[in-house]
Design a protein around this motif. Structure first.
Motif, PDB file in Angstrom:
ATOM      1  N   ARG A   1       0.832  -1.200   0.000  1.00 51.11           N
ATOM      2  CA  ARG A   1       0.000   0.000   0.000  1.00 51.11           C
ATOM      3  C   ARG A   1       0.869   1.254   0.000  1.00 51.11           C
ATOM      4  O   ARG A   1       0.591   2.219  -0.728  1.00 51.11           O
ATOM      5  N   MET A   2       1.911   1.278   0.819  1.00 49.06           N
ATOM      6  CA  MET A   2       2.814   2.426   0.848  1.00 49.06           C
ATOM      7  C   MET A   2       3.427   2.680  -0.529  1.00 49.06           C
ATOM      8  O   MET A   2       3.499   3.822  -0.996  1.00 49.06           O
ATOM      9  N   ILE A   3       3.892   1.606  -1.162  1.00 53.77           N
ATOM     10  CA  ILE A   3       4.568   1.734  -2.455  1.00 53.77           C
ATOM     11  C   ILE A   3       3.608   2.258  -3.513  1.00 53.77           C
ATOM     12  O   ILE A   3       3.938   3.176  -4.283  1.00 53.77           O
ATOM     13  N   MET A   4       2.403   1.692  -3.567  1.00 57.40           N
ATOM     14  CA  MET A   4       1.448   2.095  -4.596  1.00 57.40           C
ATOM     15  C   MET A   4       0.923   3.501  -4.348  1.00 57.40           C
ATOM     16  O   MET A   4       0.782   4.295  -5.290  1.00 57.40           O
TER      17      MET A   4
ATOM     18  N   LEU B   1      18.605  -2.172   4.885  1.00 62.79           N
ATOM     19  CA  LEU B   1      17.482  -2.401   5.793  1.00 62.79           C
ATOM     20  C   LEU B   1      17.865  -2.075   7.233  1.00 62.79           C
ATOM     21  O   LEU B   1      17.096  -1.448   7.970  1.00 62.79           O
ATOM     22  N   LEU B   2      19.062  -2.502   7.639  1.00 64.95           N
ATOM     23  CA  LEU B   2      19.501  -2.243   9.011  1.00 64.95           C
ATOM     24  C   LEU B   2      19.663  -0.757   9.270  1.00 64.95           C
ATOM     25  O   LEU B   2      19.224  -0.234  10.304  1.00 64.95           O
ATOM     26  N   GLU B   3      20.293  -0.033   8.345  1.00 59.20           N
ATOM     27  CA  GLU B   3      20.533   1.402   8.534  1.00 59.20           C
ATOM     28  C   GLU B   3      19.229   2.179   8.588  1.00 59.20           C
ATOM     29  O   GLU B   3      19.049   3.055   9.444  1.00 59.20           O
ATOM     30  N   ASN B   4      18.304   1.864   7.690  1.00 54.74           N
ATOM     31  CA  ASN B   4      17.013   2.548   7.717  1.00 54.74           C
ATOM     32  C   ASN B   4      16.210   2.162   8.951  1.00 54.74           C
ATOM     33  O   ASN B   4      15.495   2.992   9.517  1.00 54.74           O
ATOM     34  N   GLY B   5      16.313   0.913   9.360  1.00 53.39           N
ATOM     35  CA  GLY B   5      15.615   0.489  10.563  1.00 53.39           C
ATOM     36  C   GLY B   5      16.064   1.253  11.795  1.00 53.39           C
ATOM     37  O   GLY B   5      15.245   1.682  12.615  1.00 53.39           O
ATOM     38  N   LEU B   6      17.368   1.452  11.931  1.00 57.33           N
ATOM     39  CA  LEU B   6      17.888   2.211  13.068  1.00 57.33           C
ATOM     40  C   LEU B   6      17.486   3.673  12.980  1.00 57.33           C
ATOM     41  O   LEU B   6      17.099   4.296  13.977  1.00 57.33           O
ATOM     42  N   ALA B   7      17.560   4.255  11.781  1.00 54.78           N
ATOM     43  CA  ALA B   7      17.235   5.669  11.609  1.00 54.78           C
ATOM     44  C   ALA B   7      15.768   5.953  11.895  1.00 54.78           C
ATOM     45  O   ALA B   7      15.422   7.034  12.396  1.00 54.78           O
ATOM     46  N   LEU B   8      14.889   4.990  11.616  1.00 53.29           N
ATOM     47  CA  LEU B   8      13.449   5.193  11.748  1.00 53.29           C
ATOM     48  C   LEU B   8      12.869   4.556  13.001  1.00 53.29           C
ATOM     49  O   LEU B   8      11.658   4.616  13.213  1.00 53.29           O
ATOM     50  N   ASN B   9      13.706   3.966  13.843  1.00 52.56           N
ATOM     51  CA  ASN B   9      13.241   3.197  14.996  1.00 52.56           C
ATOM     52  C   ASN B   9      12.269   2.097  14.557  1.00 52.56           C
ATOM     53  O   ASN B   9      11.209   1.891  15.140  1.00 52.56           O
ATOM     54  N   ASP B  10      12.655   1.428  13.484  1.00 58.40           N
ATOM     55  CA  ASP B  10      11.931   0.259  12.956  1.00 58.40           C
ATOM     56  C   ASP B  10      12.978  -0.839  12.785  1.00 58.40           C
ATOM     57  O   ASP B  10      13.247  -1.297  11.678  1.00 58.40           O
TER      58      ASP B  10
ATOM     59  N   ALA C   1       2.963  -3.715  12.716  1.00 63.84           N
ATOM     60  CA  ALA C   1       3.822  -3.707  11.527  1.00 63.84           C
ATOM     61  C   ALA C   1       5.266  -3.593  11.997  1.00 63.84           C
ATOM     62  O   ALA C   1       5.588  -2.734  12.814  1.00 63.84           O
ATOM     63  N   GLN C   2       6.110  -4.446  11.484  1.00 67.03           N
ATOM     64  CA  GLN C   2       7.527  -4.434  11.863  1.00 67.03           C
ATOM     65  C   GLN C   2       8.382  -4.565  10.606  1.00 67.03           C
ATOM     66  O   GLN C   2       8.195  -5.485   9.813  1.00 67.03           O
ATOM     67  N   GLY C   3       9.288  -3.631  10.436  1.00 71.43           N
ATOM     68  CA  GLY C   3      10.228  -3.692   9.327  1.00 71.43           C
ATOM     69  C   GLY C   3       9.753  -3.045   8.044  1.00 71.43           C
ATOM     70  O   GLY C   3      10.559  -2.820   7.141  1.00 71.43           O
ATOM     71  N   ILE C   4       8.465  -2.722   7.937  1.00 72.62           N
ATOM     72  CA  ILE C   4       7.988  -2.230   6.640  1.00 72.62           C
ATOM     73  C   ILE C   4       8.283  -0.744   6.442  1.00 72.62           C
ATOM     74  O   ILE C   4       8.394  -0.298   5.295  1.00 72.62           O
ATOM     75  N   ARG C   5       8.406   0.025   7.510  1.00 73.87           N
ATOM     76  CA  ARG C   5       8.836   1.425   7.320  1.00 73.87           C
ATOM     77  C   ARG C   5      10.263   1.455   6.795  1.00 73.87           C
ATOM     78  O   ARG C   5      10.598   2.237   5.891  1.00 73.87           O
ATOM     79  N   ALA C   6      11.123   0.625   7.361  1.00 70.77           N
ATOM     80  CA  ALA C   6      12.510   0.561   6.904  1.00 70.77           C
ATOM     81  C   ALA C   6      12.581   0.082   5.459  1.00 70.77           C
ATOM     82  O   ALA C   6      13.344   0.630   4.640  1.00 70.77           O
ATOM     83  N   ALA C   7      11.789  -0.927   5.117  1.00 68.04           N
ATOM     84  CA  ALA C   7      11.798  -1.459   3.756  1.00 68.04           C
ATOM     85  C   ALA C   7      11.282  -0.422   2.763  1.00 68.04           C
ATOM     86  O   ALA C   7      11.842  -0.251   1.665  1.00 68.04           O
ATOM     87  N   PHE C   8      10.223   0.285   3.136  1.00 63.52           N
ATOM     88  CA  PHE C   8       9.677   1.310   2.241  1.00 63.52           C
ATOM     89  C   PHE C   8      10.686   2.423   1.990  1.00 63.52           C
ATOM     90  O   PHE C   8      10.861   2.872   0.843  1.00 63.52           O
ATOM     91  N   LYS C   9      11.362   2.857   3.038  1.00 64.50           N
ATOM     92  CA  LYS C   9      12.357   3.928   2.871  1.00 64.50           C
ATOM     93  C   LYS C   9      13.475   3.474   1.953  1.00 64.50           C
ATOM     94  O   LYS C   9      13.931   4.236   1.077  1.00 64.50           O
ATOM     95  N   LEU C  10      13.915   2.247   2.106  1.00 61.62           N
ATOM     96  CA  LEU C  10      14.982   1.724   1.248  1.00 61.62           C
ATOM     97  C   LEU C  10      14.527   1.657  -0.204  1.00 61.62           C
ATOM     98  O   LEU C  10      15.258   2.084  -1.121  1.00 61.62           O
ATOM     99  N   ILE C  11      13.347   1.139  -0.444  1.00 60.53           N
ATOM    100  CA  ILE C  11      12.831   1.018  -1.811  1.00 60.53           C
ATOM    101  C   ILE C  11      12.614   2.410  -2.419  1.00 60.53           C
ATOM    102  O   ILE C  11      12.966   2.649  -3.588  1.00 60.53           O
ATOM    103  N   ALA C  12      12.050   3.332  -1.638  1.00 63.10           N
ATOM    104  CA  ALA C  12      11.821   4.691  -2.141  1.00 63.10           C
ATOM    105  C   ALA C  12      13.129   5.389  -2.478  1.00 63.10           C
ATOM    106  O   ALA C  12      13.232   6.088  -3.502  1.00 63.10           O
ATOM    107  N   ASP C  13      14.137   5.215  -1.638  1.00 67.81           N
ATOM    108  CA  ASP C  13      15.428   5.864  -1.886  1.00 67.81           C
ATOM    109  C   ASP C  13      16.126   5.287  -3.123  1.00 67.81           C
ATOM    110  O   ASP C  13      16.748   6.016  -3.889  1.00 67.81           O
TER     111      ASP C  13
END
Length: 466
Positions: free
Chosen positions: A268-271, A369-378, A450-462
């Motif tokens: 949903r975030m991606i679309m 994924l790890l870097e975005n997870g730490l930056a976003l607290n995800d 939801a766990q990990g999807i904010r980090a994944a979305f940020k990575l894919i968007a970037d």
């Protein structure tokens, strides 16, 4: 979800929410009126992060709320307590928040997540008719926050729905509603057609239920765009099969489709963001039940990849249904392949409930994924695909077993099993998560998560964004 906290119209006299960093609180306080300084002192307010105080205006009616925060990955949680803590009224974020793009996004996300509620099965309560309402800024930062919040809210809702209303068919219906909203194509392979179309592991695990198993397939985006494929475990209820779980372990098994909820929330975030990618979502949706048709310990299963698997334990069913879905995903050679699954208790023993285990065949993907997870607290924590453990999946009767004979390293063993079917993927990551909050904190209510999807979305968007 959280629409009940959004002000439908702009108030002519809203209560202002002014945000002050914890480090700047003393400086801010020194600039306030003598009356407000006295009020703060008498209230014992010290400006610690995540705390707030109402400041009185004329006639004793308060006109401002000050909230203290720290600008880091946890900022959203500093704001998340406000929807539940503030009295009824209409509130607006002041310019010091809305004109700071990064802080505004975190603040609005915190308000949305703090206002989330799952009340599908509860009668309306007149006592909650009056509540705090928030005027959401009409800027890009707030739009980004809403998109993320709605993805998280979708994942939470799907997990929270009990299995009597969230079986494989209902999960497919949820995917179809999402597809219809964003113009995605959704198809499914159901029941015995799974065998005919060579998805035998999904069929075998799900055939023990009266509710037909299925493979749900969502596709969206330009076919020439970079391919991103998401696979989510969709075990809508897990009894353990003939290796039956005790009742205490079965109580939360409506959440065993949490992986599918993650990928639908992320999709949903991606679309909604309109990312220029070719998105595919694959969900093997089944129930793992006990019946005369159910598979048994020591059965030998066929898989889509042609690997035969001896069933050492019917309660290790998630990896079996994922094996067929991963084989299908790899066949299209996506640029990125992510799977999310509530796969092992061993991952929870190792890392606890709030820290998903991450496995990957690609260091660049894992590090992102790890870097975005730490930056976003995800956050996630990487565990190894340890080659020396691969022989633990050997079988004397088949190409491999679905479990090892050892009680140790269970999360790694499960990931190594999946790795056999993700073989050849350019960049694959497996996220083994809890998908559940056992207790409530601001913005993170008890229940599905939801766990990990904010980090994944940020990575894919970037990496693939406009």
């Amino acid at each position: 979800m959280f629409d009940h906290i959004i002000a439908s119209e702009k108030s002519s006299n809203p209560i202002r929410i002014t945000a002050v960093t914890e480090a700047d609180f003393k400086n801010w306080l020194g600039k306030q009126t003598n009356g407000h300084q006295a009020w703060v002192k008498s209230s014992g307010y010290e400006g610690k992060r995540g705390t707030h105080l109402a400041l009185p205006g004329e006639a004793g009616v308060y006109q401002t709320v000050v909230i203290s925060y720290v600008d880091d990955g946890k900022t959203q949680w500093d704001f998340a307590a406000l929807p539940g803590a503030l009295p009824a009224g209409e509130y607006i974020l002041t310019d010091d928040v809305t004109e700071n793009d990064a802080v505004c996004e975190k603040a609005v996300l915190g308000l949305y997540l703090g206002g989330y509620r799952f009340d599908r099965y509860r009668k309306s309560d007149a006592s909650t008719a009056k509540r705090a309402l928030f005027a959401i800024p009409a800027n890009e930062a707030a739009k980004r926050a809403e998109n993320i919040a709605r993805g998280i809210g979708l994942a939470r809702d799907l997990i929270n729905i009990p299995a009597n209303d969230m079986g494989p068919e209902e999960l497919e219906a949820a995917a179809r509603r999402l597809g219809e909203e964003f113009g995605a194509k959704v198809t499914s392979i159901v029941g015995e057609d799974l065998n005919k179309r060579n998805f035998p592991a999904i069929y075998t695990v799900g055939k023990g239920s009266d509710r037909d198993p299925r493979l749900i397939d969502l596709r969206w985006g330009d076919e020439s765009a970079p391919k991103i494929t998401l696979v989510g475990k969709g075990v809508c209820f897990d009894t353990g099969g003939y290796d039956l779980k005790p009742s205490s372990n079965m109580l939360l098994m409506k959440k065993d489709m949490g992986g599918s909820a993650q990928v639908l929330g992320l999709a949903r975030m991606i679309m909604a963001a309109g990312l220029p990618v070719r998105l595919r979502v694959l969900i093997p949706a089944v129930e793992n039940m006990v019946s005369g048709k159910a598979y048994r310990p020591s059965d030998i299963l066929q898989t889509r990849k042609g690997i035969t698997v001896e069933v050492g334990n019917t309660d290790a069913e998630g990896r079996l249904v994922l094996s067929d879905a991963l084989t299908e995903a790899v066949a299209e050679d996506p640029e990125m392949l992510l799977d999310f699954a509530t796969l092992t208790g061993a991952a929870r023993v190792a890392l606890g409930l709030g820290l998903p285990a991450l496995f990957s065949n690609n260091d660049d993907l894992a590090n992102g994924l790890l870097e975005n997870g730490l930056a976003l607290n995800d956050p996630m924590w990487r565990l190894p695909l340890w080659d020396d453990y691969r022989p633990m999946l050997d079988s004397k009767a088949a190409d491999m077993n679905n479990i090892s004979g050892s009680p140790y390293g269970g999360a790694i063993i499960a990931a190594l099993f999946l790795d056999r079917f993700a073989e050849g993927a350019k960049a694959w990551a497996h996220i083994d998560l809890m998908a559940w909050n056992p207790s409530a904190r601001p913005g993170r209510p008890e229940g599905g998560e939801a766990q990990g999807i904010r980090a994944a979305f940020k990575l894919i968007a970037d990496r693939y964004g406009k």
